[in-house]
Design an enzyme around this catalytic site. Structure first.
Site, PDB file in Angstrom:
ATOM      1  N   PRO A  86       0.810  -1.224   0.000  1.00 25.46           N
ATOM      2  CA  PRO A  86       0.000   0.000   0.000  1.00 25.46           C
ATOM      3  C   PRO A  86       0.847   1.281   0.000  1.00 25.46           C
ATOM      4  O   PRO A  86       0.336   2.362  -0.252  1.00 25.46           O
ATOM      5  CB  PRO A  86      -0.847  -0.120   1.276  1.00 25.46           C
ATOM      6  CG  PRO A  86      -0.301  -1.247   2.061  1.00 25.46           C
ATOM      7  CD  PRO A  86       0.538  -2.085   1.152  1.00 25.46           C
ATOM      8  N   GLU A 113       2.117  -7.664   8.579  1.00 24.93           N
ATOM      9  CA  GLU A 113       2.237  -6.237   8.904  1.00 24.93           C
ATOM     10  C   GLU A 113       3.251  -5.541   8.016  1.00 24.93           C
ATOM     11  O   GLU A 113       3.484  -4.350   8.177  1.00 24.93           O
ATOM     12  CB  GLU A 113       2.631  -6.052  10.372  1.00 24.93           C
ATOM     13  CG  GLU A 113       1.683  -6.705  11.348  1.00 24.93           C
ATOM     14  CD  GLU A 113       0.236  -6.266  11.162  1.00 24.93           C
ATOM     15  OE1 GLU A 113       0.012  -5.055  10.993  1.00 24.93           O
ATOM     16  OE2 GLU A 113      -0.641  -7.134  11.191  1.00 24.93           O
ATOM     17  N   ARG A 151      -3.546  -7.090 -20.941  1.00 23.46           N
ATOM     18  CA  ARG A 151      -4.314  -6.455 -22.026  1.00 23.46           C
ATOM     19  C   ARG A 151      -3.428  -5.626 -22.949  1.00 23.46           C
ATOM     20  O   ARG A 151      -3.802  -5.344 -24.083  1.00 23.46           O
ATOM     21  CB  ARG A 151      -5.422  -5.558 -21.458  1.00 23.46           C
ATOM     22  CG  ARG A 151      -6.445  -6.294 -20.621  1.00 23.46           C
ATOM     23  CD  ARG A 151      -7.533  -5.356 -20.170  1.00 23.46           C
ATOM     24  NE  ARG A 151      -8.247  -4.750 -21.284  1.00 23.46           N
ATOM     25  CZ  ARG A 151      -9.142  -5.382 -22.030  1.00 23.46           C
ATOM     26  NH1 ARG A 151      -9.458  -6.627 -21.758  1.00 23.46           N
ATOM     27  NH2 ARG A 151      -9.728  -4.769 -23.030  1.00 23.46           N
ATOM     28  N   ASP A 166     -10.295   1.040 -24.729  1.00 26.10           N
ATOM     29  CA  ASP A 166     -10.536   0.889 -23.285  1.00 26.10           C
ATOM     30  C   ASP A 166     -10.602   2.249 -22.597  1.00 26.10           C
ATOM     31  O   ASP A 166      -9.975   3.201 -23.042  1.00 26.10           O
ATOM     32  CB  ASP A 166      -9.354   0.142 -22.628  1.00 26.10           C
ATOM     33  CG  ASP A 166      -9.488  -1.363 -22.729  1.00 26.10           C
ATOM     34  OD1 ASP A 166     -10.536  -1.851 -23.174  1.00 26.10           O
ATOM     35  OD2 ASP A 166      -8.514  -2.044 -22.347  1.00 26.10           O
TER      36      ASP A 166
END
Ligand code: ADE
Length: 245
Positions: A86, A113, A151, A166
Site C-alpha cells: 500500500p 504487517e 491487455r 478501453d
C-alpha cells in the site's frame, strides 16, 4: 513477457490465471507466469518466512532473507522487480504502459504487517499499490496488476481496437456500449448506432467519451490528447481548457 510471482499463498493466484483472457494468453505463450512459493527460498527445514517486528508491535513481518534469495535467483538482465504494497506508487494505465515493454517482471507479494525494509532498499525497482486501502496481502493486487498489464501485451487481446478503446487508454473514459435487443423495456439504443454510418458512429462515440470524462473524471482531461474538434465540443459542455482560454 514472463512474470515470476513470489508469494506465500500462490494458490490464491492459481485459479485466477486460468480465467479466459489470461488463460488464453498463457496458452498462446504471449505471456508466461510462474508462481513461486516464498517458502522454497528459506533454506531451513522449518521454512520460516516471517518474524516479529523489531521495536515491538502487532503481527509479523516478512523476513529479508527468503525474499532477497528469491529475487537473486530469479533476476536476469533487464528484469523489473516490483513489490506490491500500500506504500507504493498508485497503479495507473501509464504505469502499465511503461511496464508492458519489459521482458521479465518479478512481483513480490507482501503479507502480514509488512516486509522488512531492507528488501525494498536493496532488491526492488518499484513499489506498486493498487489503491488507497489495505488488503491482507499483495496476491489480489498481483492479480489486478497482471490482468490489466496482459491487455497491453501484443497478441493477448485479439482485436487491437478493444485495447485502444478501453477506458483510460487515451486518458478518456470509454463511450457507452449497447447490445441486442435494440429496444428493451421501452429503452431504445441510440439511433446512430443502428445507422451503419461508421463516421457518424465514431464521432458519436468520441463525443460520449469526452462528455463522460468531463462529467465523471474531469481530472483526466488535463493529460488527454485532444484535437481542436474535441476541444470545441468540450467547450459546448462548459469545459474550460487551458489552451483555449
Ligand atoms: N498489499 C496490501 N494492500 C495493498 C495495496 N493497496 N496495493 C498493493 N499491495 C497491497
Amino acid at each position: 513477457m514472463e512474470i515470476d510471482i513470489v508469494s506465500i499463498f500462490p494458490e490464491i493466484i492459481t485459479g485466477f490465471l486460468g480465467h479466459s483472457l489470461l488463460g488464453k494468453a498463457i496458452d498462446k505463450k504471449a505471456l508466461g507466469v510462474n508462481l513461486r512459493n516464498l517458502r522454497d527460498y528459506t533454506g531451513g527445514r522449518h521454512r520460516v518466512v516471517d518474524d516479529v517486528p523489531f521495536g515491538g508491535g502487532p503481527g509479523m513481518v516478512l523476513k529479508p532473507g527468503p525474499l532477497m534469495k528469491a529475487v537473486d535467483s530469479l533476476k536476469r538482465d533487464g528484469s523489473l522487480v516490483i513489490l506490491l504494497t500500500p506504500q507504493g506508487t498508485l497503479l495507473s494505465q501509464d504505469v502499465l504502459k511503461r511496464h508492458s515493454s519489459k521482458e521479465h517482471i518479478i512481483m513480490l507479494c507482501g503479507r502480514y504487517e509488512g516486509v522488512d525494509e531492507r528488501v525494498a532498499e536493496t532488491r526492488v525497482d518499484e513499489e506498486i499499490s493498487i489503491g488507497d486501502y489495505v488488503l491482507s496481502g499483495g496476491e489480489v493486487a498481483a492479480c489486478v496488476y497482471i490482468d490489466s498489464l496482459a491487455r497491453l501485451i501484443p497478441g493477448v487481446v485479439g482485436d487491437g481496437e478493444s485495447v485502444t478503446g478501453d477506458s483510460f487508454y487515451g486518458s478518456l473514459l470509454k463511450h457507452p456500449q449497447y447490445t441486442r435487443p435494440a429496444d428493451y423495456e421501452g429503452l431504445a439504443v441510440p439511433a446512430v448506432l443502428l445507422s451503419g454510418n461508421h463516421a457518424d458512429i465514431a464521432r458519436w462515440r468520441r463525443e460520449r467519451s469526452l462528455e463522460r470524462t468531463f462529467r465523471k473524471r474531469p481530472d483526466l482531461l488535463e493529460k488527454a490528447e485532444l484535437s481542436r474538434e474535441d476541444r470545441s465540443f468540450l467547450q459546448t459542455l462548459g469545459h474550460r481548457s487551458k489552451e483555449v482560454n
